[in-house]
Write a protein that holds these residues in place. Structure first.
Motif, PDB file in Angstrom:
ATOM      1  N   LEU A 141       0.819  -1.209   0.000  1.00  0.00           N
ATOM      2  CA  LEU A 141       0.000   0.000   0.000  1.00  0.00           C
ATOM      3  C   LEU A 141       0.855   1.263   0.000  1.00  0.00           C
ATOM      4  O   LEU A 141       0.566   2.219  -0.728  1.00  0.00           O
ATOM      5  N   ALA A 142       1.896   1.248   0.825  1.00  0.00           N
ATOM      6  CA  ALA A 142       2.764   2.423   0.902  1.00  0.00           C
ATOM      7  C   ALA A 142       3.418   2.684  -0.457  1.00  0.00           C
ATOM      8  O   ALA A 142       3.488   3.827  -0.921  1.00  0.00           O
ATOM      9  N   ARG A 143       3.862   1.595  -1.090  1.00  0.00           N
ATOM     10  CA  ARG A 143       4.496   1.766  -2.409  1.00  0.00           C
ATOM     11  C   ARG A 143       3.494   2.257  -3.443  1.00  0.00           C
ATOM     12  O   ARG A 143       3.810   3.063  -4.313  1.00  0.00           O
ATOM     13  N   LEU A 144       2.259   1.764  -3.320  1.00  0.00           N
ATOM     14  CA  LEU A 144       1.214   2.170  -4.262  1.00  0.00           C
ATOM     15  C   LEU A 144       0.953   3.688  -4.166  1.00  0.00           C
ATOM     16  O   LEU A 144       0.896   4.389  -5.180  1.00  0.00           O
ATOM     17  N   VAL A 145       0.820   4.180  -2.945  1.00  0.00           N
ATOM     18  CA  VAL A 145       0.548   5.615  -2.766  1.00  0.00           C
ATOM     19  C   VAL A 145       1.709   6.432  -3.317  1.00  0.00           C
ATOM     20  O   VAL A 145       1.515   7.407  -4.051  1.00  0.00           O
ATOM     21  N   ARG A 146       2.931   6.006  -2.985  1.00  0.00           N
ATOM     22  CA  ARG A 146       4.101   6.762  -3.448  1.00  0.00           C
ATOM     23  C   ARG A 146       4.248   6.661  -4.967  1.00  0.00           C
ATOM     24  O   ARG A 146       4.657   7.617  -5.626  1.00  0.00           O
ATOM     25  N   SER A 147       3.896   5.499  -5.519  1.00  0.00           N
ATOM     26  CA  SER A 147       4.065   5.305  -6.943  1.00  0.00           C
ATOM     27  C   SER A 147       3.146   6.228  -7.745  1.00  0.00           C
ATOM     28  O   SER A 147       3.579   6.841  -8.715  1.00  0.00           O
ATOM     29  N   TYR A 148       1.894   6.330  -7.352  1.00  0.00           N
ATOM     30  CA  TYR A 148       1.006   7.246  -8.083  1.00  0.00           C
ATOM     31  C   TYR A 148       1.334   8.698  -7.755  1.00  0.00           C
ATOM     32  O   TYR A 148       1.186   9.584  -8.592  1.00  0.00           O
ATOM     33  N   GLY A 149       1.745   8.939  -6.509  1.00  0.00           N
ATOM     34  CA  GLY A 149       2.296  10.243  -6.163  1.00  0.00           C
ATOM     35  C   GLY A 149       1.354  11.412  -6.316  1.00  0.00           C
ATOM     36  O   GLY A 149       1.779  12.529  -6.613  1.00  0.00           O
ATOM     37  N   ARG A 150       0.070  11.186  -6.139  1.00  0.00           N
ATOM     38  CA  ARG A 150      -0.883  12.289  -6.180  1.00  0.00           C
ATOM     39  C   ARG A 150      -0.663  13.188  -4.964  1.00  0.00           C
ATOM     40  O   ARG A 150      -0.436  12.705  -3.853  1.00  0.00           O
ATOM     41  N   GLU A 153      -1.252  20.634  -2.271  1.00  0.00           N
ATOM     42  CA  GLU A 153      -0.459  21.612  -1.547  1.00  0.00           C
ATOM     43  C   GLU A 153      -1.375  22.367  -0.600  1.00  0.00           C
ATOM     44  O   GLU A 153      -2.381  22.944  -1.015  1.00  0.00           O
ATOM     45  N   LEU A 154      -1.012  22.330   0.685  1.00  0.00           N
ATOM     46  CA  LEU A 154      -1.839  22.970   1.700  1.00  0.00           C
ATOM     47  C   LEU A 154      -1.295  24.367   1.962  1.00  0.00           C
ATOM     48  O   LEU A 154      -0.102  24.532   2.230  1.00  0.00           O
ATOM     49  N   GLU A 155      -2.164  25.331   1.904  1.00  0.00           N
ATOM     50  CA  GLU A 155      -1.772  26.730   2.088  1.00  0.00           C
ATOM     51  C   GLU A 155      -0.987  26.904   3.394  1.00  0.00           C
ATOM     52  O   GLU A 155      -1.530  26.762   4.483  1.00  0.00           O
ATOM     53  N   GLY A 156       0.307  27.162   3.277  1.00  0.00           N
ATOM     54  CA  GLY A 156       1.136  27.409   4.452  1.00  0.00           C
ATOM     55  C   GLY A 156       1.459  26.176   5.265  1.00  0.00           C
ATOM     56  O   GLY A 156       2.002  26.278   6.363  1.00  0.00           O
ATOM     57  N   ALA A 157       1.130  24.997   4.766  1.00  0.00           N
ATOM     58  CA  ALA A 157       1.363  23.774   5.557  1.00  0.00           C
ATOM     59  C   ALA A 157       1.973  22.672   4.716  1.00  0.00           C
ATOM     60  O   ALA A 157       1.873  21.500   5.062  1.00  0.00           O
ATOM     61  N   GLY A 158       2.630  23.037   3.628  1.00  0.00           N
ATOM     62  CA  GLY A 158       3.370  22.047   2.848  1.00  0.00           C
ATOM     63  C   GLY A 158       2.500  21.154   1.989  1.00  0.00           C
ATOM     64  O   GLY A 158       1.306  21.403   1.804  1.00  0.00           O
ATOM     65  N   GLU A 159       3.152  20.117   1.465  1.00  0.00           N
ATOM     66  CA  GLU A 159       2.454  19.198   0.574  1.00  0.00           C
ATOM     67  C   GLU A 159       2.027  17.948   1.319  1.00  0.00           C
ATOM     68  O   GLU A 159       2.636  17.561   2.303  1.00  0.00           O
ATOM     69  N   VAL A 160       1.003  17.317   0.812  1.00  0.00           N
ATOM     70  CA  VAL A 160       0.566  16.047   1.382  1.00  0.00           C
ATOM     71  C   VAL A 160       0.322  15.051   0.243  1.00  0.00           C
ATOM     72  O   VAL A 160      -0.196  15.414  -0.813  1.00  0.00           O
ATOM     73  N   LEU A 161       0.771  13.831   0.471  1.00  0.00           N
ATOM     74  CA  LEU A 161       0.508  12.760  -0.485  1.00  0.00           C
ATOM     75  C   LEU A 161      -0.952  12.354  -0.368  1.00  0.00           C
ATOM     76  O   LEU A 161      -1.481  12.247   0.738  1.00  0.00           O
ATOM     77  N   LEU A 162      -1.574  12.093  -1.496  1.00  0.00           N
ATOM     78  CA  LEU A 162      -2.945  11.585  -1.507  1.00  0.00           C
ATOM     79  C   LEU A 162      -2.948  10.198  -2.148  1.00  0.00           C
ATOM     80  O   LEU A 162      -2.106   9.918  -3.002  1.00  0.00           O
ATOM     81  N   PRO A 163      -3.884   9.352  -1.779  1.00  0.00           N
ATOM     82  CA  PRO A 163      -4.007   8.090  -2.503  1.00  0.00           C
ATOM     83  C   PRO A 163      -4.427   8.377  -3.944  1.00  0.00           C
ATOM     84  O   PRO A 163      -5.044   9.415  -4.218  1.00  0.00           O
ATOM     85  N   PRO A 164      -4.107   7.483  -4.877  1.00  0.00           N
ATOM     86  CA  PRO A 164      -4.619   7.655  -6.232  1.00  0.00           C
ATOM     87  C   PRO A 164      -6.139   7.540  -6.237  1.00  0.00           C
ATOM     88  O   PRO A 164      -6.708   6.832  -5.406  1.00  0.00           O
ATOM     89  N   VAL A 169      -5.966   5.148 -11.226  1.00  0.00           N
ATOM     90  CA  VAL A 169      -5.614   3.732 -11.373  1.00  0.00           C
ATOM     91  C   VAL A 169      -6.013   3.219 -12.749  1.00  0.00           C
ATOM     92  O   VAL A 169      -5.239   2.522 -13.415  1.00  0.00           O
ATOM     93  N   LEU A 170      -7.203   3.595 -13.208  1.00  0.00           N
ATOM     94  CA  LEU A 170      -7.639   3.134 -14.527  1.00  0.00           C
ATOM     95  C   LEU A 170      -6.794   3.765 -15.627  1.00  0.00           C
ATOM     96  O   LEU A 170      -6.583   3.165 -16.679  1.00  0.00           O
ATOM     97  N   GLY A 171      -6.287   4.969 -15.363  1.00  0.00           N
ATOM     98  CA  GLY A 171      -5.463   5.653 -16.355  1.00  0.00           C
ATOM     99  C   GLY A 171      -4.073   5.029 -16.493  1.00  0.00           C
ATOM    100  O   GLY A 171      -3.450   5.127 -17.543  1.00  0.00           O
ATOM    101  N   ASP A 172      -3.572   4.418 -15.429  1.00  0.00           N
ATOM    102  CA  ASP A 172      -2.244   3.807 -15.462  1.00  0.00           C
ATOM    103  C   ASP A 172      -2.182   2.617 -14.519  1.00  0.00           C
ATOM    104  O   ASP A 172      -1.524   2.657 -13.478  1.00  0.00           O
ATOM    105  N   PRO A 173      -2.873   1.524 -14.902  1.00  0.00           N
ATOM    106  CA  PRO A 173      -2.942   0.366 -14.007  1.00  0.00           C
ATOM    107  C   PRO A 173      -1.588  -0.315 -13.796  1.00  0.00           C
ATOM    108  O   PRO A 173      -1.424  -1.062 -12.839  1.00  0.00           O
TER     109      PRO A 173
END
Length: 320
Positions: A141-150, A153-164, A169-173
């Motif tokens: 799961l961790a690799r999956l989230v990092r692999s899609y890398g969605r 950017e949070l205003e004044g609070a940096g970036e956050v990884l999101l699940p695909p 997923v359908l666009g790049d299975p």
DNA sequence: TGCCAGGCGGGGT
DNA sequence: ACCCCGCATGGC
């Protein structure tokens, strides 16, 4: 092209948590990743399309980030729901306090609640647990989230990884297999298609039907069986009536309750009733999701509380 | 090095 | 209603 989210509200959940005897450290740390929890502050994804994210400290200070014009009160309600603040777990704790598996857990971990998620994420989690060790499943799961890398950017609070999203997923299975999902990749694609097409209904609709029917709807996806469907219902809708019994729970409960493996599900439901799936999740925390042989040793030795120093539900965030 | 893991579906009896 | 097998990979 990370989405840019505005700060749309702040709220302090500390008092509400204390009133409900919820331990936010436990809620935020259990079954979490390092990219969403650092020991003090968690990023909780409330919505994927368009994204909404809460930044929550273990003390309950929360900031809500979303697209401009979002309703802060609505987001606050969703955050409180995701953290289990509205869940009255006293019935569960009552049963647990007299249970041979979960009595110590009830004593020490009464403030834990499931941190619920979207149906899509819950299904990803559940599929990754199929026929794999706990460690392998969460590593996938961790690799999956990092692999899609969605990202957002949070205003004044940096970036956050999101699940695909399921569209990602359908666009790049191919990234599924690249994340080590093996044959589970096909199931995830099936889930994504079912959600996109509406063949599997969204959360609100699934919440309205009976547990058996909800399970059946999810099982219409090839590769989603009883275990996966029930686990997903617990993790997303907080529906606990049907326990996700796998061979791990089957063997442990058979020993602890003194029943044959074939009778475990009936016995589990007799004991736990509407809390059946919550009890399964609690057991994985209590025994650190240790591989079966070790888990049975822990049971024999009465070591029924999480132990530090290993990759486990409670410590996952330190490693992945 | 194999062997097996928190499942599932399809095949057999 | 059972029993049994193969399945992709990672982890030990």
């Amino acid at each position: 092209m990370a989405a840019r989210l505005r700060l749309v509200g702040r709220v302090d959940l500390g008092e509400a948590a204390a009133r409900r005897r919820v331990d936010l450290f436990k809620v935020l740390s259990v079954y979490n990743f390092s990219f969403w929890f650092d020991g003090a502050v968690a990023r909780v994804v409330l919505e994927l399309e368009p994204p909404a994210v809460a930044v929550v400290s273990v003390k309950g200070e929360a900031a809500l980030y979303a697209q401009e014009g979002s309703d802060p009160a609505e987001l606050e309600g969703r955050l409180a729901a995701a953290l289990g603040l509205a869940e009255d777990a006293s019935g569960f704790l009552q049963v647990a306090s007299g249970d041979p598996l979960l009595a110590p857990f009830a004593r020490e971990w009464g403030g834990w609640r499931v941190r619920s998620s979207s149906l899509w994420w819950a299904l990803l989690v559940a599929v990754c647990q199929q026929n794999a060790s706990f460690r392998q499943g969460w590593s996938m799961l961790a690799r999956l989230v990092r692999s899609y890398g969605r990202r957002a950017e949070l205003e004044g609070a940096g970036e956050v990884l999101l699940p695909p999203t399921h569209r990602d997923v359908l666009g790049d299975p191919s990234r599924l297999a690249a994340s080590g999902l093996g044959y589970r990749a096909r199931t995830v694609v099936g889930v994504a298609e079912a959600l996109s097409s509406g063949r599997v209904p969204p959360e609100e609709e699934l919440a309205r039907v009976g547990a058996e029917e909800a399970e059946a709807l999810l099982r219409s996806v090839r590769g989603v069986g009883s275990y996966t469907a029930r686990l997903a219902l617990a993790l997303s809708l907080r529906r606990y009536e049907l326990p996700p019994i796998d061979r791990w729970v089957r063997a442990i409960a058979s020993r602890a309750y003194g029943v044959g493996e074939g009778e475990v599900e009936l016995e589990w439901r007799r004991r736990w009733g509407r809390w059946s799936a919550l009890a399964v999740l609690a057991l994985t925390v209590a025994l650190d999701a240790a591989p079966l042989r070790k888990a049975l040793e822990r049971l024999e030795a009465g070591r029924l509380l999480p132990e530090p120093g290993e990759v486990s539900p409670a410590q996952l965030w330190r490693y992945y």
